[in-house]
Design a protein around this motif. Sequence first.
Motif, PDB file in Angstrom:
ATOM      1  N   THR A   1      -2.813   0.571  -4.474  1.00  0.00           N
ATOM      2  CA  THR A   1      -3.172   1.905  -3.996  1.00  0.00           C
ATOM      3  C   THR A   1      -2.099   2.873  -4.464  1.00  0.00           C
ATOM      4  OG1 THR A   1      -4.337   1.047  -2.059  1.00  0.00           O
ATOM      5  CG2 THR A   1      -3.653   3.345  -1.985  1.00  0.00           C
ATOM      6  N   ILE A   2      -2.484   3.798  -5.326  1.00  0.00           N
ATOM      7  CA  ILE A   2      -1.526   4.742  -5.914  1.00  0.00           C
ATOM      8  C   ILE A   2      -1.134   5.808  -4.910  1.00  0.00           C
ATOM      9  CG2 ILE A   2      -1.176   6.406  -7.787  1.00  0.00           C
ATOM     10  CD1 ILE A   2      -3.366   4.815  -9.352  1.00  0.00           C
ATOM     11  N   LEU A   3      -2.117   6.334  -4.191  1.00  0.00           N
ATOM     12  CA  LEU A   3      -1.857   7.350  -3.175  1.00  0.00           C
ATOM     13  C   LEU A   3      -3.034   7.425  -2.216  1.00  0.00           C
ATOM     14  CD1 LEU A   3      -3.721  10.123  -3.856  1.00  0.00           C
ATOM     15  CD2 LEU A   3      -2.089  10.277  -5.725  1.00  0.00           C
ATOM     16  N   ILE A   4      -2.792   8.001  -1.056  1.00  0.00           N
ATOM     17  CA  ILE A   4      -3.830   8.307  -0.074  1.00  0.00           C
ATOM     18  C   ILE A   4      -3.722   9.798   0.218  1.00  0.00           C
ATOM     19  CG2 ILE A   4      -4.755   7.832   2.216  1.00  0.00           C
ATOM     20  CD1 ILE A   4      -3.276   5.131   2.116  1.00  0.00           C
TER      21      ILE A   4
ATOM     22  N   MET B   1       0.844  -1.201   0.000  1.00  0.00           N
ATOM     23  CA  MET B   1       0.000   0.000   0.000  1.00  0.00           C
ATOM     24  C   MET B   1       0.874   1.243   0.000  1.00  0.00           C
ATOM     25  SD  MET B   1      -2.837   1.261   2.826  1.00  0.00           S
ATOM     26  CE  MET B   1      -4.086   0.140   2.232  1.00  0.00           C
ATOM     27  N   ALA B   2       0.438   2.241  -0.714  1.00  0.00           N
ATOM     28  CA  ALA B   2       1.172   3.502  -0.750  1.00  0.00           C
ATOM     29  C   ALA B   2       1.019   4.236   0.562  1.00  0.00           C
ATOM     30  CB  ALA B   2       0.654   4.381  -1.892  1.00  0.00           C
ATOM     31  N   ALA B   3       1.997   5.051   0.891  1.00  0.00           N
ATOM     32  CA  ALA B   3       1.922   5.858   2.111  1.00  0.00           C
ATOM     33  C   ALA B   3       1.093   7.101   1.847  1.00  0.00           C
ATOM     34  CB  ALA B   3       3.329   6.258   2.555  1.00  0.00           C
ATOM     35  N   PRO B   4       0.471   7.665   2.928  1.00  0.00           N
ATOM     36  CA  PRO B   4      -0.240   8.928   2.742  1.00  0.00           C
ATOM     37  C   PRO B   4       0.691   9.990   2.193  1.00  0.00           C
ATOM     38  CG  PRO B   4      -0.755   7.962   4.880  1.00  0.00           C
ATOM     39  CD  PRO B   4       0.366   7.157   4.288  1.00  0.00           C
ATOM     40  N   VAL B   5       0.128  10.947   1.473  1.00  0.00           N
ATOM     41  CA  VAL B   5       0.941  11.964   0.823  1.00  0.00           C
ATOM     42  C   VAL B   5       1.349  13.014   1.863  1.00  0.00           C
ATOM     43  CG1 VAL B   5       1.100  13.550  -1.113  1.00  0.00           C
ATOM     44  CG2 VAL B   5      -0.349  11.548  -1.269  1.00  0.00           C
ATOM     45  N   ASP B   6       2.118  12.583   2.850  1.00  0.00           N
ATOM     46  CA  ASP B   6       2.668  13.444   3.893  1.00  0.00           C
ATOM     47  C   ASP B   6       1.616  14.381   4.454  1.00  0.00           C
ATOM     48  OD1 ASP B   6       5.595  13.589   1.863  1.00  0.00           O
ATOM     49  OD2 ASP B   6       5.154  12.202   3.478  1.00  0.00           O
ATOM     50  N   ASP B   7       2.034  15.603   4.793  1.00  0.00           N
ATOM     51  CA  ASP B   7       1.096  16.572   5.359  1.00  0.00           C
ATOM     52  C   ASP B   7       0.807  17.686   4.381  1.00  0.00           C
ATOM     53  OD1 ASP B   7       2.646  16.179   8.570  1.00  0.00           O
ATOM     54  OD2 ASP B   7       0.796  15.293   7.836  1.00  0.00           O
ATOM     55  N   MET B   8       1.084  17.450   3.106  1.00  0.00           N
ATOM     56  CA  MET B   8       0.952  18.556   2.162  1.00  0.00           C
ATOM     57  C   MET B   8      -0.469  19.044   2.037  1.00  0.00           C
ATOM     58  SD  MET B   8       1.403  16.720  -1.535  1.00  0.00           S
ATOM     59  CE  MET B   8       0.541  17.702  -2.721  1.00  0.00           C
ATOM     60  N   PHE B   9      -1.437  18.198   2.415  1.00  0.00           N
ATOM     61  CA  PHE B   9      -2.819  18.600   2.262  1.00  0.00           C
ATOM     62  C   PHE B   9      -3.368  19.147   3.558  1.00  0.00           C
ATOM     63  CE2 PHE B   9      -1.662  15.517  -0.825  1.00  0.00           C
ATOM     64  CZ  PHE B   9      -1.934  16.221  -1.971  1.00  0.00           C
ATOM     65  N   SER B  10      -2.540  19.252   4.589  1.00  0.00           N
ATOM     66  CA  SER B  10      -2.954  19.898   5.822  1.00  0.00           C
ATOM     67  C   SER B  10      -2.282  21.253   5.952  1.00  0.00           C
ATOM     68  CB  SER B  10      -2.574  19.036   7.027  1.00  0.00           C
ATOM     69  OG  SER B  10      -3.266  17.825   7.010  1.00  0.00           O
ATOM     70  N   PHE B  11      -0.990  21.291   5.775  1.00  0.00           N
ATOM     71  CA  PHE B  11      -0.300  22.526   6.057  1.00  0.00           C
ATOM     72  C   PHE B  11       0.869  22.771   5.101  1.00  0.00           C
ATOM     73  CE2 PHE B  11      -2.721  23.043   9.762  1.00  0.00           C
ATOM     74  CZ  PHE B  11      -2.826  21.816  10.370  1.00  0.00           C
ATOM     75  N   CYS B  12       0.752  23.795   4.335  1.00  0.00           N
ATOM     76  CA  CYS B  12       1.845  24.545   3.733  1.00  0.00           C
ATOM     77  C   CYS B  12       2.929  23.766   3.024  1.00  0.00           C
ATOM     78  CB  CYS B  12       2.510  25.403   4.803  1.00  0.00           C
ATOM     79  SG  CYS B  12       1.329  26.395   5.706  1.00  0.00           S
ATOM     80  N   VAL B  13       2.573  22.895   2.107  1.00  0.00           N
ATOM     81  CA  VAL B  13       3.582  22.234   1.294  1.00  0.00           C
ATOM     82  C   VAL B  13       3.201  22.422  -0.163  1.00  0.00           C
ATOM     83  CG1 VAL B  13       4.754  20.057   0.811  1.00  0.00           C
ATOM     84  CG2 VAL B  13       3.970  20.553   3.107  1.00  0.00           C
ATOM     85  N   ASP B  14       4.194  22.509  -1.024  1.00  0.00           N
ATOM     86  CA  ASP B  14       3.974  22.731  -2.452  1.00  0.00           C
ATOM     87  C   ASP B  14       2.989  21.700  -3.012  1.00  0.00           C
ATOM     88  OD1 ASP B  14       4.088  23.058  -5.157  1.00  0.00           O
ATOM     89  OD2 ASP B  14       6.261  22.928  -5.314  1.00  0.00           O
TER      90      ASP B  14
END
Length: 415
Positions: A46-49, A1-14
């Motif tokens: 799973t491509i991404l979460i 399974m792919a890992a969640p896409v870090d925190d970019m969708f919560s706080f301040c990432v490109d």
Amino acid sequence: MAAPVDDMFSFCVDPCKVTSSVEVQFIDNIKGKGLFAKRSIKKGETILIERPLVSSQFLWNSLYKYKACEYCLRALETAEENARRLCCNPALSLPHPELCRVRPELHQACPQCQVMYCSSECRQAAADQYHRVLCLGPSEEDPDHPINKLKDAWRSVHYPPETSSIMLMAKMVAVVKQAKDKAHWQKLFSHFCSRAANEEEEIAHKLLGEQFRGQLGSLHSLFKEALYDEHLSRWFVPEGFRSLFALVGTNGQGIGTSSLSQWVHACDALELPDQQREQLDSFIDQLYKDIDKATGEFLNCEGSGLYLLQSSCNHSCIPNAEASFPDNNFLLHLNALSDISAGEEICISYLDFCQRDRSRHSRHKILRENYLFVCSCSKCTSQMDELDVTSEEEEEGEAEGETEGDEMEDEMTDV
């Protein structure tokens, strides 16, 4: 399974940050950007979460007592409570109640307005991100509060089945208002296409037509009264409001959560003797028949969210990926429907399964009105020379829509 896409969708990432599996690339001035595989991806993988920048439960869905966490949209009813409500049977008991994952003991309410969350973490995340602006405190049930007037006006415009929510726009404003770095959040939201019309094809979003001009004017006035902020003045002028309206209409990804559905999947995974399996399957089949008779097809807690990577996925009538919400919250799992080669574009379908089986002309009509583009996928290209034998199915669809709207309007007077 792919890992969640870090925190970019919560706080301040490109938002164009690359993961190990995918990257966003610009295609052309017509299609804009697209999501492409950086490596080979196998069918079923799973491509991404991804988590959304903002999400919101649909307003009619909430009014009809579909209980969901205000932040992550996790269903708050236990599977048994959910089943009892949907089939109108308060005495119903589900077998294997231990398979239900809902934990009512963890639920928390906002101490000011009593809006419910599935956990202290979600309550705090909402407060930190947007809820301090939108919290109505003791005015939560006051019909004359500006935000409640806005919600009521939206419900009068957009009857079920819902496809968007004015509260996505409200949360976008609230997020910027509460943010220390307001420019950063405005930049994140600017990555979503916000055209109210596709000038090249001269098509406009169906909820922005002439027949809605008066209702849009009313929504605009109420939106401004409830939420105006000088840092976002461009969102509050008529043209900016229309663009914001089109942004949530064309980019919002539907979200569905259900504690009952999770329980059913857990039951399916049980290893049981043949007789017990047959009895359990028969019980579930009858349960869904009872629910269909009492409630119809509206089973889930439903809402929509704005996802940066998912919104980069272009449409195809023969998609190679699809989104799902197996965690019973707003976390979007993008899964491969077929093998995908490195460098290949990852496409989802903006149409449901039944709509994809309709004729090319009918598919194009739905996509033009809802997403402002004309599809040129391989299926549509291969059907260019087919006759547009669509009058019957379109008339049936429109008649069904009118009937549903009339029925829902009648039912809503009893809420």
